[in-house]
Design a protein around this motif. Structure first.
Motif, short mmCIF file in Angstrom:
data_model
loop_
_atom_site.label_atom_id
_atom_site.label_comp_id
_atom_site.label_asym_id
_atom_site.label_seq_id
_atom_site.Cartn_x
_atom_site.Cartn_y
_atom_site.Cartn_z
N MET A 94 -25.23 -12.85 43.35
CA MET A 94 -25.03 -13.76 42.26
C MET A 94 -23.57 -13.77 41.87
N ILE A 95 -22.97 -14.93 41.76
CA ILE A 95 -21.55 -15.01 41.43
C ILE A 95 -21.31 -14.74 39.96
N CYS A 96 -22.16 -15.21 39.09
CA CYS A 96 -22.02 -14.96 37.65
C CYS A 96 -22.69 -13.64 37.33
N CYS A 97 -21.91 -12.69 36.89
CA CYS A 97 -22.44 -11.36 36.62
C CYS A 97 -22.31 -11.07 35.14
N GLU A 98 -23.12 -11.72 34.37
CA GLU A 98 -23.09 -11.53 32.93
C GLU A 98 -23.95 -10.33 32.56
N PRO A 99 -23.40 -9.37 31.82
CA PRO A 99 -24.20 -8.20 31.45
C PRO A 99 -25.32 -8.60 30.49
N SER A 100 -26.45 -7.93 30.59
CA SER A 100 -27.59 -8.25 29.73
C SER A 100 -27.38 -7.75 28.30
N SER A 101 -26.52 -6.77 28.15
CA SER A 101 -26.19 -6.25 26.82
C SER A 101 -24.77 -5.69 26.86
N ARG A 102 -24.29 -5.24 25.71
CA ARG A 102 -22.95 -4.67 25.62
C ARG A 102 -22.86 -3.44 26.53
N LEU A 103 -21.77 -3.35 27.28
CA LEU A 103 -21.59 -2.21 28.18
C LEU A 103 -21.21 -0.98 27.37
N ILE B 86 -17.97 -4.89 37.40
CA ILE B 86 -16.94 -5.64 38.13
C ILE B 86 -17.07 -5.41 39.64
N ASP B 87 -17.26 -4.16 40.05
CA ASP B 87 -17.43 -3.86 41.47
C ASP B 87 -18.65 -4.58 42.05
N ASP B 88 -19.74 -4.59 41.29
CA ASP B 88 -20.95 -5.27 41.75
C ASP B 88 -20.73 -6.78 41.87
N CYS B 89 -20.00 -7.36 40.91
CA CYS B 89 -19.70 -8.79 40.95
C CYS B 89 -18.83 -9.13 42.16
N VAL B 90 -17.83 -8.32 42.40
CA VAL B 90 -16.95 -8.55 43.54
C VAL B 90 -17.73 -8.43 44.85
N ALA B 91 -18.57 -7.43 44.96
CA ALA B 91 -19.38 -7.26 46.17
C ALA B 91 -20.33 -8.43 46.36
N SER B 92 -20.91 -8.91 45.26
CA SER B 92 -21.83 -10.04 45.31
C SER B 92 -21.09 -11.30 45.78
N TYR B 93 -19.91 -11.52 45.21
CA TYR B 93 -19.11 -12.67 45.62
C TYR B 93 -18.73 -12.55 47.10
N GLY B 94 -18.34 -11.38 47.53
CA GLY B 94 -17.98 -11.17 48.92
C GLY B 94 -19.12 -11.50 49.86
N THR B 95 -20.34 -11.15 49.47
CA THR B 95 -21.51 -11.46 50.28
C THR B 95 -21.71 -12.96 50.39
N VAL B 96 -21.59 -13.67 49.27
CA VAL B 96 -21.76 -15.12 49.26
C VAL B 96 -20.66 -15.81 50.06
N ALA B 97 -19.42 -15.34 49.88
CA ALA B 97 -18.27 -15.98 50.52
C ALA B 97 -18.02 -15.49 51.94
N GLY B 98 -18.72 -14.43 52.36
CA GLY B 98 -18.49 -13.88 53.69
C GLY B 98 -17.19 -13.12 53.80
N ILE B 99 -16.80 -12.46 52.71
CA ILE B 99 -15.54 -11.72 52.66
C ILE B 99 -15.85 -10.25 52.41
N SER B 100 -15.08 -9.37 53.03
CA SER B 100 -15.24 -7.94 52.82
C SER B 100 -14.09 -7.44 51.96
#
Length: 112
Positions: A1-10, A20-34
């Motif tokens: 998922m590209i939009c990684c909105e937290p469900s509650s305050r971190l 942030i790391d999870d969002c970047v990894a998720s974007y990389g998967t979608v975009a085919g980037i490592s």
């Protein structure tokens, strides 16, 4: 998922870094980037900047124009809290929001 909105305050900085790391990894998967993992986030940004050797440039990343359709699909996916893949290029906005006219109007406003 590209939009990684937290469900509650971190709770803390470590939780924010993980998001942030999870969002970047998720974007990389979608975009085919490592992406390589960050070495350490414990140093303050000012210290990291000051410790960088003078005269060295950061690696250049090619700037590519985002096709308008992908931009619109991404906005819709974020609003619907779903993946871009589920927002197909042939889907109608009315069908995606399942009759929720308020949500439809919000998305149209964001796109304009």
């Amino acid at each position: 998922m590209i939009c990684c909105e937290p469900s509650s305050r971190l709770e803390n900085e470590a939780a924010a870094n993980k998001l942030i790391d999870d969002c970047v990894a998720s974007y990389g998967t979608v975009a085919g980037i490592s992406f390589s993992a960050a070495s350490s986030v414990s140093a303050a940004p000012q210290q990291t900047m000051a410790a960088a050797p003078q005269g060295q440039l950061s690696p250049q990343i090619e700037d590519k124009e985002m096709p308008p359709l992908e931009f619109i699909r991404t906005i819709i996916a974020c609003k619907l809290k779903t993946t871009v893949r589920k927002v197909t290029p042939v889907a109608t906005l009315k069908g995606l929001v399942q009759g929720k006219s308020t949500l439809q109007n919000e998305i149209i406003g964001d796109i304009q």
